[in-house]
Design a protein around this motif. Structure first.
Motif, PDB file in Angstrom:
ATOM      1  N   GLY A 536       0.780  -1.325   0.058  1.00 19.46           N
ATOM      2  CA  GLY A 536      -0.147   0.037  -0.179  1.00 19.46           C
ATOM      3  C   GLY A 536       0.879   1.166  -0.112  1.00 19.46           C
ATOM      4  N   ASN A 537       0.285   2.320   0.863  1.00 27.71           N
ATOM      5  CA  ASN A 537       1.074   3.405   0.940  1.00 27.71           C
ATOM      6  C   ASN A 537       2.059   3.599   2.051  1.00 27.71           C
ATOM      7  OD1 ASN A 537      -0.757   3.096   2.822  1.00 27.71           O
ATOM      8  ND2 ASN A 537      -1.435   5.125   3.161  1.00 27.71           N
ATOM      9  N   PHE A 538       3.041   2.590   1.840  1.00 26.53           N
ATOM     10  CA  PHE A 538       3.986   2.384   2.893  1.00 26.53           C
ATOM     11  C   PHE A 538       4.830   3.626   3.164  1.00 26.53           C
ATOM     12  CE2 PHE A 538       7.272   1.877  -0.272  1.00 26.53           C
ATOM     13  CZ  PHE A 538       8.363   2.198   0.473  1.00 26.53           C
ATOM     14  N   ILE A 539       5.335   4.564   2.365  1.00 28.70           N
ATOM     15  CA  ILE A 539       5.890   5.595   2.576  1.00 28.70           C
ATOM     16  C   ILE A 539       5.212   6.856   3.268  1.00 28.70           C
ATOM     17  CG2 ILE A 539       7.402   7.727   1.351  1.00 28.70           C
ATOM     18  CD1 ILE A 539       8.439   5.823  -0.618  1.00 28.70           C
ATOM     19  N   GLU A 540       3.736   6.859   2.960  1.00 31.93           N
ATOM     20  CA  GLU A 540       3.101   8.045   3.663  1.00 31.93           C
ATOM     21  C   GLU A 540       3.178   7.110   5.281  1.00 31.93           C
ATOM     22  OE1 GLU A 540      -1.565   9.489   3.974  1.00 31.93           O
ATOM     23  OE2 GLU A 540      -0.995   8.313   2.163  1.00 31.93           O
ATOM     24  N   ARG A 541       2.916   5.773   5.395  1.00 30.03           N
ATOM     25  CA  ARG A 541       3.011   5.317   6.839  1.00 30.03           C
ATOM     26  C   ARG A 541       4.331   5.595   7.383  1.00 30.03           C
ATOM     27  NH1 ARG A 541      -1.592   2.955   8.390  1.00 30.03           N
ATOM     28  NH2 ARG A 541      -0.417   2.151  10.070  1.00 30.03           N
ATOM     29  N   LEU A 542       5.384   5.522   6.616  1.00 35.07           N
ATOM     30  CA  LEU A 542       6.562   5.593   7.352  1.00 35.07           C
ATOM     31  C   LEU A 542       6.774   6.857   7.865  1.00 35.07           C
ATOM     32  CD1 LEU A 542      10.078   4.384   5.243  1.00 35.07           C
ATOM     33  CD2 LEU A 542       9.745   6.804   6.591  1.00 35.07           C
ATOM     34  N   TRP A 543       6.485   8.019   6.895  1.00 39.20           N
ATOM     35  CA  TRP A 543       6.375   9.428   7.261  1.00 39.20           C
ATOM     36  C   TRP A 543       5.739   9.643   8.479  1.00 39.20           C
ATOM     37  CZ3 TRP A 543       1.758  12.433   7.567  1.00 39.20           C
ATOM     38  CH2 TRP A 543       1.946  13.858   7.953  1.00 39.20           C
ATOM     39  N   ALA A 544       4.484   9.171   8.753  1.00 44.02           N
ATOM     40  CA  ALA A 544       3.695   9.130   9.823  1.00 44.02           C
ATOM     41  C   ALA A 544       4.243   8.561  11.020  1.00 44.02           C
ATOM     42  CB  ALA A 544       2.197   8.475   9.698  1.00 44.02           C
ATOM     43  N   TYR A 545       4.748   7.437  10.836  1.00 41.68           N
ATOM     44  CA  TYR A 545       5.723   6.819  11.905  1.00 41.68           C
ATOM     45  C   TYR A 545       6.819   7.836  12.599  1.00 41.68           C
ATOM     46  CZ  TYR A 545       8.785   3.427  14.252  1.00 41.68           C
ATOM     47  OH  TYR A 545       9.800   2.768  15.037  1.00 41.68           O
ATOM     48  N   LEU A 546       7.449   8.122  11.593  1.00 43.72           N
ATOM     49  CA  LEU A 546       8.615   8.846  11.882  1.00 43.72           C
ATOM     50  C   LEU A 546       8.500  10.435  12.294  1.00 43.72           C
ATOM     51  CD1 LEU A 546      11.809   9.029  11.684  1.00 43.72           C
ATOM     52  CD2 LEU A 546      11.762   9.873   9.561  1.00 43.72           C
ATOM     53  N   THR A 547       7.143  10.915  11.971  1.00 39.37           N
ATOM     54  CA  THR A 547       6.802  12.226  12.520  1.00 39.37           C
ATOM     55  C   THR A 547       6.166  12.137  13.909  1.00 39.37           C
ATOM     56  OG1 THR A 547       6.130  13.013  10.312  1.00 39.37           O
ATOM     57  CG2 THR A 547       5.149  14.048  12.050  1.00 39.37           C
ATOM     58  N   ILE A 548       5.388  10.960  14.180  1.00 39.90           N
ATOM     59  CA  ILE A 548       4.753  10.746  15.518  1.00 39.90           C
ATOM     60  C   ILE A 548       6.154  10.563  16.432  1.00 39.90           C
ATOM     61  CG2 ILE A 548       3.521   9.216  16.953  1.00 39.90           C
ATOM     62  CD1 ILE A 548       1.747   8.586  14.537  1.00 39.90           C
ATOM     63  N   GLN A 549       6.989   9.578  15.959  1.00 39.13           N
ATOM     64  CA  GLN A 549       8.287   9.306  16.931  1.00 39.13           C
ATOM     65  C   GLN A 549       8.930  10.753  17.620  1.00 39.13           C
ATOM     66  OE1 GLN A 549       8.746   6.709  18.391  1.00 39.13           O
ATOM     67  NE2 GLN A 549       8.987   5.008  17.259  1.00 39.13           N
ATOM     68  N   GLN A 550       9.119  11.498  16.456  1.00 38.11           N
ATOM     69  CA  GLN A 550       9.916  13.034  16.667  1.00 38.11           C
ATOM     70  C   GLN A 550       8.892  13.801  17.403  1.00 38.11           C
ATOM     71  OE1 GLN A 550      11.162  14.224  13.013  1.00 38.11           O
ATOM     72  NE2 GLN A 550      12.431  12.632  12.620  1.00 38.11           N
ATOM     73  N   LEU A 551       7.556  13.944  17.182  1.00 37.16           N
ATOM     74  CA  LEU A 551       6.813  14.810  18.116  1.00 37.16           C
ATOM     75  C   LEU A 551       6.817  14.000  19.447  1.00 37.16           C
ATOM     76  CD1 LEU A 551       3.500  15.008  15.703  1.00 37.16           C
ATOM     77  CD2 LEU A 551       5.285  16.734  16.515  1.00 37.16           C
ATOM     78  N   LEU A 552       6.610  13.007  19.630  1.00 40.34           N
ATOM     79  CA  LEU A 552       6.657  12.250  21.033  1.00 40.34           C
ATOM     80  C   LEU A 552       8.222  12.873  21.923  1.00 40.34           C
ATOM     81  CD1 LEU A 552       5.434   8.821  20.393  1.00 40.34           C
ATOM     82  CD2 LEU A 552       3.949  10.914  21.662  1.00 40.34           C
ATOM     83  N   GLU A 553       9.223  13.038  21.140  1.00 38.41           N
ATOM     84  CA  GLU A 553      10.220  13.472  21.741  1.00 38.41           C
ATOM     85  C   GLU A 553      10.164  14.967  22.246  1.00 38.41           C
ATOM     86  OE1 GLU A 553      13.883  13.230  19.443  1.00 38.41           O
ATOM     87  OE2 GLU A 553      14.002  10.758  20.018  1.00 38.41           O
TER      88      GLU A 553
END
Length: 917
Positions: A536-553
């Motif tokens: 599917g849209n794996f790069i969009e999900r990768l972007w969301a994953y990375l964004t959330i990790q950085q926002l949590l920091e």
């Protein structure tokens, strides 16, 4: 109802422990186990499916258990029971709480289903399976693989504990850059099992399949024991053709991987700041020395280094940074071997001293102009000396470093305030890491150092056209280390743009570098769209994953409205992409006739319970509650409750310290009023406690033999008398005895007793400083201090000091000494022998008021010797008058347990027999 646990352990990238169920004849039979892992451009999409059948004539309970990496996010869970789906739903944590509370109010048993360990966190769901029925469990989670020391690793622990008819691990890897290396290894494969493992590798694809038959799994012919018990490891890396990295694009989103190869390392300047307080006693300090010796050997000749040791005082090894040449390294190793543990913990002064060394070395041009400076601090405790306010320490360190150096904070064990260390590290361009107190602690320390040992670039900027690229993840980095990788993702806004552009700027040891990237978007998309491994849209999900990790920091660092805004952004992304993060929960629905509202939460490193490291705490102002447990689905609140009483994991209650065998006092309870402990309500002493005080079993201090000792129960030194009085308690005592009670000074001391043979011995003391809102519990395991700052545990090998507002607790020759200005000084001793020999001694007793009472306290008021005893007074017998009551006193020799006294020493005192009224 018989219970059977079906376990699946996924670790590092994932670890597999498929189903620790009992043998099929008990009813529950796992007839299919399948792990399907698709890794596309480092982003792993994992589906764990298990099918079980209940072959018994009655219902049975099956538990699906998965341990997955801490960096992974669960995205979906479904149970299918007799063809009916029961899905998990990801919700905002507060909404999940409401649903959970509704289940509690209906009297349904419900529990938190997550726990945490060193690298894993657990997902666990139990369900009733009717006779002759089937159930299918399916869990999906996703993770961006992090490159470490030149490899991406999948470690799969295979341990089904029974033969499984259809057992399969299927790993597909697709890397458009090309696969450079791929290796598999295992510690359980026999020759026969090796035939069940196949590996196929092409230019850009790899397929690893492990599919053993029943006969291949069988340990011996005719037996039901399985050979599947060990680790299957997959390590791989990708080709790196250009220095500018690799860009991949699909459906309007891009990801940019940057890890240049064959770059010379920058010189580094590292100050090792080592906690040598008393709590580092024993294995901790031994393993720290061992790790430092190896790390010093690994320094490059171009590097500079220094060492700072700290307890209540700070000591520099040298006043300037030293070149890492052979002679300096050998001298430093000799210094490391001499490091000893002692005293309290002054983190503030130690870090500021490290900053000052780096600044002075820069100003005197000792350090190379193009080099990377860093501070690596190791501590096992909290600040107890000097500046102890953690917010002021963080501010001081941030001001001192001023974005010039990176700070890495290593927290040794579970007594550290991990949240404090994490925020301080993130504020200063570094990270925090917990070092687990285990046999491999030295290797953990060395492993962390290896990750930061070879910086190859600094001041890295990845820049993209602002008019066509938006929603960028972090694109500015202080340094890049050899063997790691920078990942940036974002959204391409313009559909009519067909050329993707990027520019990378960085500094090396010799010059400034500029790399430029130009990629045809259509061609890049076609490469991925044509591949069957892409989900599917794996790069969009990768972007969301990375964004959330950085926002949590960022949440850790932010405050006020900024923090609220960042939390809301991370929450909305978590809900949109169905990720279980620290801001969301997954509610697992069940059939109507079973328990409902099982809730899966995302634990964090700072939520690990210091008493029970395999559990998590959900912290809120006022305390914590322990949830979950290793190898068990039971939810344990950590304090006494009625059997089968449901626990609400969202209600934040205090987590009490622990004393073996502690119980409620029988009479004379005094509640603390005006407490600063929110959510305690009215606290009665002694508090109900768990069953363990420390995560480790340490030996008691070495002492001379005290065999056949004759210790007094209490030693009284009257303010106006030179003679000592030894009190010997006779007769039966209540479980809890009021020893000292002085309402004017606010000091109350209770003793808890156990009867051994014909005599009652004190096994714990509870000391309450009412006006300070502080309580201290002493047992044979050490001290537990509870205050508005939380709970602190000091065992008898601690040998450190603690400063808590106006109270100071220090370890002085086998005793803890508790001092508070204007109050009596309390010495607590534990003497090792065949009996419980916990002893209490009071000094500065002139500080007592004339209202002091209690079994021992009453001796400090209106006590004096009578000059004669009957008609024939002797030098060995007198009368003692205590508040008008006369008692016989006999001159005897007793063992001494006062502060600074050797346990083999004796004292001469007047012994008086006392008993509880």
């Amino acid at each position: 109802m018989e219970g059977h646990t079906l376990g699946l352990l996924l670790f590092a990238t994932f670890v597999l422990l498929p189903f620790s169920a009992a043998a099929p004849e008990h009813g529950i039979d796992i007839y299919s186990m399948h792990v399907d892992c698709k890794v596309t451009s480092r982003f792993a999409h994992n589906i764990v499916t298990s099918r079980v059948v209940n072959r018994a004539n009655g219902s049975r309970e099956a538990t699906f258990e998965v341990e997955l990496p801490k960096t992974a996010f669960i995205t979906n869970f479904t149970m299918t029971i007799d063809g009916v789906n029961y899905p998990g739903t990801i919700k905002k944590k507060e909404e999940a709480q409401e649903q959970y509370n509704r289940a509690i109010s209906r009297g349904e048993s419900a529990g938190l289903v997550k726990a945490t360990g060193r690298l894993l966190e657990k997902f666990e769901v139990s369900v009733n399976v009717a006779a002759q029925s089937k159930v299918t469990f399916e869990l999906i989670y996703e993770e961006l693989l992090k490159r470490k020391l030149g490899n991406y690793q999948l470690l799969i622990k295979v341990k089904p504990k029974q033969l499984v008819k259809h057992f399969q691990i299927d790993v597909h890897i697709f890397e458009p850059q090309g696969i450079r290396t791929l290796d598999t290894s295992s510690n359980f494969l026999t020759n026969e099992l090796s035939e069940a493992l196949t590996k196929t590798v092409s230019e850009t694809k790899a397929h690893i399949l492990f599919k053993p038959t029943i006969d291949q799994q069988r340990k011996k012919d005719g037996l039901e024991e399985t050979l599947l018990d060990g680790d299957l490891m997959i390590n791989y890396d990708v080709k790196r053709g250009t220095s500018a990295g690799d860009v991949q694009i699909i459906n309007g989103y891009f990801v940019h991987y940057f890890a240049p190869s064959q770059m010379p390392a920058l010189p580094k300047n590292v100050v090792f700041v080592i906690d040598t307080s008393g709590s580092m006693y024993g294995k901790k300090i031994v393993q720290t020395r061992e790790a430092l010796l190896k790390i010093l050997e690994d320094l490059s000749p171009e590097d500079h280094f220094n060492l700072i040791t700290f307890h209540a005082a700070v000591s520099r090894y040298q006043n300037v940074m030293l070149k890492a040449n052979k002679s300096n390294i050998e001298e430093a190793k000799a210094f490391v071997k001499s490091i000893q543990e002692y005293g309290a913990t002054d983190i503030n002064s130690a870090l500021l001293s490290a900053v000052q060394i780096l600044k002075e070395s820069e100003e005197t041009r000792v350090l190379p102009e193009r080099s990377v400076s860093m501070i690596i601090m190791l501590t096992d405790g909290q600040p107890t000396s000097g500046e102890t306010n953690i917010e002021r320490i963080q501010a001081n360190v941030k001001t001192g470093i001023n974005k010039k150096y990176a700070l890495y904070c290593l927290g040794f064990g579970f007594d550290v305030d991990y949240k404090f260390l994490e925020k301080m590290a993130l504020e200063n361009g570094g990270l925090a890491r917990r070092i687990y107190e285990d046999s491999d602690s030295a290797l953990q320390l060395q492993g962390f150092y290896q990750e930061v040992a070879n910086p190859i670039l600094m001041e890295i900027q990845l820049q993209y056209p602002e008019d066509s690229i938006s929603h960028l993840t972090e694109n500015s980095f202080r340094q890049l280390f050899e063997g790691s990788e920078i990942v940036v993702a974002g959204k391409i806004d313009k559909n009519d743009v067909n050329l993707f552009k990027a520019e990378i700027k960085a500094q090396t040891h010799a010059s400034d570098l500029v790399y430029k990237v130009e990629e045809n978007i259509t061609e890049k998309e076609d490469v991925l769209k044509q591949n069957q491994y892409v989900f599917g849209n794996f790069i969009e999900r990768l972007w969301a994953y990375l964004t959330i990790q950085q926002l949590l920091e960022k949440i850790i660092l932010a405050r006020g409205d900024v923090k609220k805004n960042v939390e809301e952004e991370a929450l909305q992304l978590s809900l949109k992409y169905s990720f279980v993060t620290s801001l969301t929960s997954m509610v697992v629905t069940k059939p109507e006739d079973q328990e409902k509202a099982m809730v899966a939460n995302k634990p964090t490193e700072d939520s690990i319970d210091p008493i029970y490291p395999d559990r998590i705490m959900h912290a809120r102002k006022g305390g914590s509650r322990m949830i979950g447990g290793s190898g068990s689905s039971q939810v344990d609140s950590g304090y006494a409750r009625a059997p089968h009483q449901p626990i609400d994991p969202f209600h934040q209650s205090v987590m009490f310290a622990s004393i073996p065998g502690a119980g409620r006092r029988q009479k004379g309870d005094r509640p603390i009023s005006g407490s600063n402990f929110p959510s305690w309500g009215t606290l009665h002493r002694p508090v109900p406690l768990p069953t363990q005080i420390s995560t480790k079993n340490v030996p008691l201090p070495t002492q001379r033999s005290t065999k056949n000792v004759d210790y007094p129960d209490f030693i009284v030194q009257l303010p106006t008398q030179s003679d000592l009085i030894c009190l010997n308690v006779i007769g039966d005592l209540d479980d809890s005895v009021i020893l000292v009670a002085d309402p004017n000074t606010g000091i109350f001391v209770d003793g808890r007793t156990e009867k051994l043979g014909q005599k009652s011995y004190f096994v714990s003391f509870e000391i309450e400083y009412k006006d300070l809102n502080v309580s201290v519990t002493a047992s044979k395991d050490g001290l537990t201090i509870q205050s508005h700052q939380g709970k602190i545990i000091m065992d008898w090998n601690n040998r450190s000091s603690l400063k808590l507002d106006s109270m100071e607790i220090s370890f002085v020759k086998r005793s803890f000494v508790i001092k508070v200005d204007g109050k009596v000084t309390i010495n607590l001793s534990y003497v090792r022998s065949g009996k419980h020999l916990l002893r209490l001694h009071l000094r500065d007793v002139h500080q007592f008021s004339n209202l002091v009472t209690g079994l021992f306290g009453r001796f400090y008021v209106n006590t004096s010797f009578v000059s004669s005893l009957g008609e024939k007074p002797t030098a060995t017998e007198k009368l003692l008058s205590v508040d008008g009551q006369e008692m016989k006193a006999t001159k005897t020799t007793k063992k001494n347990f006062k502060t600074n006294a050797d346990p083999a020493d004796t004292i001469s005192c007047w012994t008086v027999d006392v008993q509880q009224s």
